[in-house]
Scaffold this motif. Structure first.
Motif, mmCIF file in Angstrom:
data_model
loop_
_atom_site.group_PDB
_atom_site.id
_atom_site.type_symbol
_atom_site.label_atom_id
_atom_site.label_comp_id
_atom_site.label_asym_id
_atom_site.label_seq_id
_atom_site.Cartn_x
_atom_site.Cartn_y
_atom_site.Cartn_z
ATOM 1 N N PHE A 1 -12.448 -7.378 24.804
ATOM 2 C CA PHE A 1 -13.383 -7.401 23.685
ATOM 3 C C PHE A 1 -13.049 -8.535 22.717
ATOM 4 O O PHE A 1 -13.931 -9.238 22.234
ATOM 5 C CB PHE A 1 -13.403 -6.062 22.959
ATOM 6 N N TYR A 2 -11.786 -8.737 22.436
ATOM 7 C CA TYR A 2 -11.364 -9.806 21.525
ATOM 8 C C TYR A 2 -11.533 -11.177 22.176
ATOM 9 O O TYR A 2 -11.889 -12.144 21.512
ATOM 10 C CB TYR A 2 -9.913 -9.576 21.082
ATOM 11 N N VAL B 1 -12.270 2.643 23.903
ATOM 12 C CA VAL B 1 -13.441 1.806 23.668
ATOM 13 C C VAL B 1 -14.085 2.141 22.323
ATOM 14 O O VAL B 1 -14.538 1.265 21.598
ATOM 15 C CB VAL B 1 -14.469 1.952 24.815
ATOM 16 N N VAL B 2 -14.123 3.407 21.952
ATOM 17 C CA VAL B 2 -14.811 3.811 20.727
ATOM 18 C C VAL B 2 -13.866 4.187 19.588
ATOM 19 O O VAL B 2 -14.312 4.319 18.438
ATOM 20 C CB VAL B 2 -15.777 4.987 21.006
ATOM 21 N N GLU C 1 -3.382 0.011 16.348
ATOM 22 C CA GLU C 1 -3.650 -0.223 17.759
ATOM 23 C C GLU C 1 -4.971 -0.959 17.883
ATOM 24 O O GLU C 1 -5.734 -1.060 16.922
ATOM 25 C CB GLU C 1 -3.649 1.089 18.545
ATOM 26 N N ARG C 2 -5.211 -1.490 19.075
ATOM 27 C CA ARG C 2 -6.428 -2.274 19.283
ATOM 28 C C ARG C 2 -7.156 -1.804 20.528
ATOM 29 O O ARG C 2 -6.625 -1.081 21.352
ATOM 30 C CB ARG C 2 -6.082 -3.759 19.425
ATOM 31 N N ASN C 3 -8.388 -2.281 20.643
ATOM 32 C CA ASN C 3 -9.214 -2.031 21.809
ATOM 33 C C ASN C 3 -8.685 -2.881 22.969
ATOM 34 O O ASN C 3 -7.698 -3.601 22.819
ATOM 35 C CB ASN C 3 -10.669 -2.397 21.468
ATOM 36 N N ALA D 1 -6.883 -7.867 31.180
ATOM 37 C CA ALA D 1 -7.867 -8.119 30.116
ATOM 38 C C ALA D 1 -8.763 -6.906 29.913
ATOM 39 O O ALA D 1 -9.087 -6.550 28.777
ATOM 40 C CB ALA D 1 -8.708 -9.346 30.451
ATOM 41 N N VAL D 2 -9.171 -6.254 30.995
ATOM 42 C CA VAL D 2 -10.086 -5.117 30.870
ATOM 43 C C VAL D 2 -9.363 -3.781 30.811
ATOM 44 O O VAL D 2 -9.997 -2.758 30.570
ATOM 45 C CB VAL D 2 -11.137 -5.092 32.010
ATOM 46 N N GLY D 3 -8.042 -3.769 30.996
ATOM 47 C CA GLY D 3 -7.320 -2.504 31.019
ATOM 48 C C GLY D 3 -6.098 -2.427 30.138
ATOM 49 O O GLY D 3 -5.466 -1.378 30.053
#
Length: 190
Positions: free
Chosen positions: A162-163, A149-150, A156-158, A105-107
């Motif tokens: 975040f989602y 992140v920015v 593509e997505r973050n 989820a975070v990576g």
């Protein structure tokens, strides 16, 4: 610098009957080259070298996004757990990989080549006792792709987290975070 065996594995994108316990037992105790190339042959060689020379061993699993690196590492861990006759009730790979949903989820993020691409590296250390039975494991992550992140490239997505947070914005436990809704291509994710 000593480089050992190199195995090139190809992800067939489907289950094959070449990773079961019968195959593990077929490779156990065999010498490298006696049988077909396989992740179990590499794992057996590392296990034998550890036991014979009493030295730490490393298996590096590398490849492009979607190549099957996580699955190959899991097969190697299952091999070690089986041949070492680990006394643990649960397989070591299940324990180590139980943290995967959080880590992913975070990576992990959607890329143009893979909807669940790891944007970090993993180092998994398996500890053995004097009789070469598994007594524990430790997983570390490194090289997180922070630029994602920015900025994300087109299509593509973050990171997934975040989602997931935006989708949970209306949950009572997340209201204090003042999260907004995520909008992509005029589609609203709630």
């Amino acid at each position: 610098l000593v480089v050992g065996i190199i195995l090139v594995a190809i992800n067939p994108y489907k289950q094959l009957p070449i990773y079961g316990d019968a195959i593990i037992h077929a490779y156990s105790g065999q010498n490298m080259g006696d049988m077909d190339p396989h992740i179990f042959a590499v794992a057996e060689e590392a296990y034998k070298q550890m036991a014979r020379n009493n030295k730490n061993q490393s298996i590096i699993v590398s490849g492009e996004s979607g190549a099957g690196k996580t699955v190959s590492a899991r097969y190697a861990m299952r091999y070690f757990a089986t041949v070492s006759k680990s006394s643990s009730n649960a397989h070591v790979e299940d324990k180590v990989l139980a943290s995967n949903p959080i880590t992913e989820a975070v990576g992990n993020a959607k890329t143009t080549r893979n909807d669940n691409s790891s944007r970090f590296g993993k180092y998994t250390e398996i500890s053995f006792d004097q009789s070469y039975q598994i007594i524990g494991a430790n997983m570390r992550t490194y090289l997180l792709e922070k630029s994602r992140v920015v900025f994300q490239s087109e299509n593509e997505r973050n990171y997934h987290i975040f989602y997931q947070l935006c989708a949970s914005a209306m949950q009572p436990e997340f209201k204090h975070l003042k999260l907004g809704r995520f909008q992509e291509n005029n589609l609203l994710f709630i």
